[in-house]
Scaffold this active site. Structure first.
Site, PDB file in Angstrom:
ATOM      1  N   CYS A 113      -4.387 -14.708   0.766  1.00  0.00           N
ATOM      2  CA  CYS A 113      -3.435 -15.318  -0.178  1.00  0.00           C
ATOM      3  C   CYS A 113      -3.312 -16.827  -0.008  1.00  0.00           C
ATOM      4  O   CYS A 113      -2.903 -17.528  -0.929  1.00  0.00           O
ATOM      5  CB  CYS A 113      -2.053 -14.692  -0.019  1.00  0.00           C
ATOM      6  SG  CYS A 113      -2.072 -12.942  -0.348  1.00  0.00           S
ATOM      7  N   HIS A 258       4.428 -18.912  -2.427  1.00  0.00           N
ATOM      8  CA  HIS A 258       3.479 -17.828  -2.739  1.00  0.00           C
ATOM      9  C   HIS A 258       4.242 -16.715  -3.464  1.00  0.00           C
ATOM     10  O   HIS A 258       5.325 -16.310  -3.033  1.00  0.00           O
ATOM     11  CB  HIS A 258       2.869 -17.311  -1.438  1.00  0.00           C
ATOM     12  CG  HIS A 258       2.035 -16.082  -1.614  1.00  0.00           C
ATOM     13  ND1 HIS A 258       1.087 -15.968  -2.606  1.00  0.00           N
ATOM     14  CD2 HIS A 258       2.012 -14.910  -0.933  1.00  0.00           C
ATOM     15  CE1 HIS A 258       0.517 -14.783  -2.530  1.00  0.00           C
ATOM     16  NE2 HIS A 258       1.061 -14.120  -1.520  1.00  0.00           N
ATOM     17  N   ASN A 288       1.635  -9.927  -7.173  1.00  0.00           N
ATOM     18  CA  ASN A 288       1.038 -10.824  -6.188  1.00  0.00           C
ATOM     19  C   ASN A 288      -0.461 -10.927  -6.478  1.00  0.00           C
ATOM     20  O   ASN A 288      -1.194  -9.959  -6.278  1.00  0.00           O
ATOM     21  CB  ASN A 288       1.305 -10.238  -4.789  1.00  0.00           C
ATOM     22  CG  ASN A 288       0.721 -11.074  -3.669  1.00  0.00           C
ATOM     23  OD1 ASN A 288      -0.076 -11.979  -3.907  1.00  0.00           O
ATOM     24  ND2 ASN A 288       1.101 -10.749  -2.441  1.00  0.00           N
TER      25      ASN A 288
HETATM   26  N1  ACO Z   1       8.518   3.652  -5.008  1.00  0.00           N
HETATM   27  C1  ACO Z   1       9.504   4.413  -4.507  1.00  0.00           C
HETATM   28  N2  ACO Z   1       9.752   4.542  -3.190  1.00  0.00           N
HETATM   29  C2  ACO Z   1       8.938   3.844  -2.359  1.00  0.00           C
HETATM   30  C3  ACO Z   1       7.888   3.025  -2.802  1.00  0.00           C
HETATM   31  C4  ACO Z   1       7.692   2.954  -4.191  1.00  0.00           C
HETATM   32  N3  ACO Z   1       6.728   2.198  -4.750  1.00  0.00           N
HETATM   33  N4  ACO Z   1       7.283   2.474  -1.745  1.00  0.00           N
HETATM   34  C5  ACO Z   1       7.921   2.907  -0.651  1.00  0.00           C
HETATM   35  N5  ACO Z   1       8.909   3.753  -1.014  1.00  0.00           N
HETATM   36  C6  ACO Z   1       9.863   4.480  -0.171  1.00  0.00           C
HETATM   37  C7  ACO Z   1       9.334   4.683   1.233  1.00  0.00           C
HETATM   38  O1  ACO Z   1       8.501   5.826   1.277  1.00  0.00           O
HETATM   39  C8  ACO Z   1      10.621   4.871   1.990  1.00  0.00           C
HETATM   40  O2  ACO Z   1      11.069   6.178   1.804  1.00  0.00           O
HETATM   41  P1  ACO Z   1      11.745   6.985   3.012  1.00  0.00           P
HETATM   42  O3  ACO Z   1      12.985   6.193   3.349  1.00  0.00           O
HETATM   43  O4  ACO Z   1      12.021   8.312   2.416  1.00  0.00           O
HETATM   44  O5  ACO Z   1      10.748   6.992   4.118  1.00  0.00           O
HETATM   45  C9  ACO Z   1      11.601   3.948   1.274  1.00  0.00           C
HETATM   46  O6  ACO Z   1      11.038   3.696  -0.018  1.00  0.00           O
HETATM   47  C10 ACO Z   1      11.808   2.637   1.971  1.00  0.00           C
HETATM   48  O7  ACO Z   1      10.527   2.139   2.319  1.00  0.00           O
HETATM   49  P2  ACO Z   1      10.375   0.797   3.059  1.00  0.00           P
HETATM   50  O8  ACO Z   1       8.935   0.574   3.394  1.00  0.00           O
HETATM   51  O9  ACO Z   1      11.388   0.735   4.149  1.00  0.00           O
HETATM   52  O10 ACO Z   1      10.787  -0.214   1.903  1.00  0.00           O
HETATM   53  P3  ACO Z   1      11.050  -1.743   2.023  1.00  0.00           P
HETATM   54  O11 ACO Z   1      12.413  -2.045   1.610  1.00  0.00           O
HETATM   55  O12 ACO Z   1      10.528  -2.317   3.309  1.00  0.00           O
HETATM   56  O13 ACO Z   1      10.090  -2.284   0.861  1.00  0.00           O
HETATM   57  C11 ACO Z   1       7.978  -3.336   0.510  1.00  0.00           C
HETATM   58  C12 ACO Z   1       8.694  -2.086   0.937  1.00  0.00           C
HETATM   59  C13 ACO Z   1       8.361  -3.666  -0.924  1.00  0.00           C
HETATM   60  C14 ACO Z   1       6.483  -3.137   0.628  1.00  0.00           C
HETATM   61  C15 ACO Z   1       8.448  -4.498   1.449  1.00  0.00           C
HETATM   62  O14 ACO Z   1       8.287  -4.125   2.787  1.00  0.00           O
HETATM   63  C16 ACO Z   1       7.726  -5.754   1.188  1.00  0.00           C
HETATM   64  O15 ACO Z   1       7.881  -6.376   0.151  1.00  0.00           O
HETATM   65  N6  ACO Z   1       6.923  -6.240   2.153  1.00  0.00           N
HETATM   66  C17 ACO Z   1       6.134  -7.448   1.995  1.00  0.00           C
HETATM   67  C18 ACO Z   1       4.872  -7.072   1.380  1.00  0.00           C
HETATM   68  C19 ACO Z   1       4.184  -8.244   0.766  1.00  0.00           C
HETATM   69  O16 ACO Z   1       4.738  -8.940  -0.065  1.00  0.00           O
HETATM   70  N7  ACO Z   1       2.959  -8.439   1.172  1.00  0.00           N
HETATM   71  C20 ACO Z   1       2.151  -9.428   0.672  1.00  0.00           C
HETATM   72  C21 ACO Z   1       2.503 -10.750   1.313  1.00  0.00           C
HETATM   73  S1  ACO Z   1       1.151 -11.407   2.091  1.00  0.00           S
HETATM   74  C22 ACO Z   1       0.079 -11.484   0.913  1.00  0.00           C
HETATM   75  O17 ACO Z   1       0.373 -11.878  -0.190  1.00  0.00           O
HETATM   76  C23 ACO Z   1      -1.275 -11.004   1.194  1.00  0.00           C
END
Ligand code: ACO
Length: 331
Positions: A113, A258, A288
Site C-alpha cells: 500500500c 492511506h 482500499n
Molecule cells: N461481516 C460480518 N461479520 C464479520 C465480518 C464481516 N465482513 N468480518 C468479521 N466479522 C465478524 C467476526 O467473525 C467476529 O465475529 P465473532 O465475534 O462472532 O467472532 C466479529 O465480526 C468481530 O470481528 P473482529 O475481527 O473483531 O472485527 P473488527 O472490529 O476488528 O473489524 C476489520 C475487522 C474491519 C478487518 C478491522 O480489524 C480492520 O479494519 N483492520 C484493519 C484492516 C486494514 O485496513 N488493513 C489494510 C491496511 S494495510 C493495507 O492497506 C495493506
C-alpha cells in the site's frame, strides 16, 4: 539542488461497482456491519480481461495529458503494485509497451500500500540531483484477484483502481503555484511481515493443489493488529514530517491518509488533532486500493478543488511489510 514539482495527475477506476449488498449475497455479511467497521460502501472491480497494466495505462494517459507531456518525454516509470500482471516481466514493462514510452527506464516496486509514496520519494531523488527530468509514478492494483472471497474479514476491504503522478523539476527558484515536494519520509519493519501477507506465489511454497485449496496464494491478514499498527505508524510518520518542516497540523490545509478504513482515518485524525474538514476520504466509494489509494485520492482532491495555491498538503501511508511513510507538499 533542484526541487521536484507535480506536473500532472490522473486516475482510473474500473466501471463495475461491487456494493456491500452484492457481497452479502455470496457471504455471511451485511452492509450495516461493513459500513460501521470500515466506512466502505462499495468498491470497483475489473471487467473480464482487464489487467493491472490496463488500469495503469488509463491513469498514466490522464496524468500525461494533465502535464501536457507525451510518453516520449518520460525518462522513467515506476509502478507500485502488489498485484503485478505477471511474475515476469514487471508490470511497468507492460505499461511501457502500451504507452510506447520508449526512452523510459521502467520497473516495479513492491511496497504494497505504501508503494506510491515510496515511488514518489525515489523519483524525487533522481529529479533533485538532476539525474532525470520526467518520472511517472503509478499505483495500480487488481486486488479482486488476490482476495479470498470466502474470508469475510478481508475481501470486503479492498478494491481495484489506479492513479498516477508525473513528477519533474521545478523552476529555479521555484515559482509560486508550482506544486513542490518539500519532503518524503520512509519507514519499514520487516519483523511484522506475518500480520499481512500472501504466503504463496513467490518461491517459498511449491504450487500444489493444497496451496490453492487453502488459499495460501491470497491475502491473509490479522486485522486487529494491522489496525493498531496502521494508526501508530501513520501518526508517527505525519508528526515527523511536520516536525522536520517546523510545521504543525494547524499549518496543514489538506491531509490525505492511506484510504484503508474510516475508523483508522478517524483515529489518526483524533491523535493528530486534525479537523474533519481537512481530511480527504474516498474509501467509501473505492475501498482500499492499496498502492493506488494515495494517487487516486490525490487526483480526486485536485479535481474537486480541495487544494489551492500555497496550501500545505500532508500525505501519510501504511501497508504490508510493514512499510509506511509520509510526504509534505506545498501547493
Ligand atoms: N461481516 C460480518 N461479520 C464479520 C465480518 C464481516 N465482513 N468480518 C468479521 N466479522 C465478524 C467476526 O467473525 C467476529 O465475529 P465473532 O465475534 O462472532 O467472532 C466479529 O465480526 C468481530 O470481528 P473482529 O475481527 O473483531 O472485527 P473488527 O472490529 O476488528 O473489524 C476489520 C475487522 C474491519 C478487518 C478491522 O480489524 C480492520 O479494519 N483492520 C484493519 C484492516 C486494514 O485496513 N488493513 C489494510 C491496511 S494495510 C493495507 O492497506 C495493506
Amino acid at each position: 539542488m533542484r526541487k521536484t514539482t507535480i506536473l500532472g495527475t490522473g486516475s482510473y477506476l474500473p466501471s463495475k461497482v461491487l456494493t456491500n449488498q452484492d457481497i452479502s449475497k455470496i457471504l455471511d455479511t451485511n452492509d450495516e456491519w461493513i459500513v460501521s467497521r470500515t466506512g466502505i460502501r462499495e468498491r470497483r472491480i475489473v471487467a473480464e480481461g482487464e489487467t493491472c497494466s490496463d488500469l495503469a495505462y488509463h491513469a498514466s494517459l490522464k496524468a500525461l495529458e494533465d502535464a501536457e507531456l507525451t510518453p516520449n518525454d518520460l525518462d522513467m516509470m515506476i509502478v507500485a503494485t502488489l498485484t503485478p500482471e505477471k511474475r515476469l516481466p514487471s508490470t511497468a514493462c507492460l505499461l511501457q509497451d502500451k504507452l510506447q514510452a520508449k526512452k523510459a527506464a521502467v520497473y516495479d516496486i513492491g511496497v504494497a500500500c505504501s508503494g506510491f509514496v515510496y515511488g514518489m520519494s525515489i523519483a524525487d531523488q533522481y529529479i533533485q540531483t538532476g539525474t532525470l527530468n520526467h518520472i511517472l509514478v503509478v499505483g495500480s492494483e487488481v486486488m479482486s484477484k488476490v482476495l479470498n472471497w470466502k474470508d469475510r474479514s478481508t475481501c470486503i476491504l479492498f478494491g481495484d483502481g489506479a492513479g498516477a503522478a508525473l513528477l519533474g523539476p521545478a523552476k529555479t527558484p521555484a515559482k509560486t503555484g508550482e506544486k513542490i515536494i518539500l519532503s518524503t519520509h520512509l519507514f519499514s519493519n520487516g519483523s511484522l511481515y506475518r500480520l499481512l501477507e500472501m504466503p504463496a506465489g513467490g518461491t517459498a511454497m511449491e504450487w500444489t493443489p493444497d496451496v490453492f485449496e487453502q488459499g495460501y496464494h491470497l491475502v491473509k491478514m490479522d486485522g486487529k493488529q494491522v489496525f493498531r499498527e496502521a494508526i501508530e505508524s501513520m501518526v508517527d510518520a505525519s508528526k515527523i514530517a511536520l516536525q522536520k518542516a517546523h510545521k504543525t497540523m494547524e499549518d496543514v490545509n489538506l491531509f490525505i491518509p492511506h484510504q484503508a478504513n474510516t475508523r483508522i482515518i478517524d483515529a489518526i485524525a483524533k491523535r493528530l488533532k486534525c479537523p474533519e474538514e481537512k481530511i480527504f476520504v474516498n474509501v467509501d466509494k473505492y475501498g482500499n486500493t492499496s498502492g493506488a489509494s494515495i494517487p487516486i485520492a490525490l487526483d480526486e482532491a485536485i479535481k474537486q478543488g480541495r487544494l489551492k495555491k500555497g496550501d500545505l498538503l500532508l500525505i501519510a501511508t501504511f501497508g504490508a511489510g510493514f512499510a509506511w511513510g509520509s510526504a509534505l507538499i506545498r501547493w
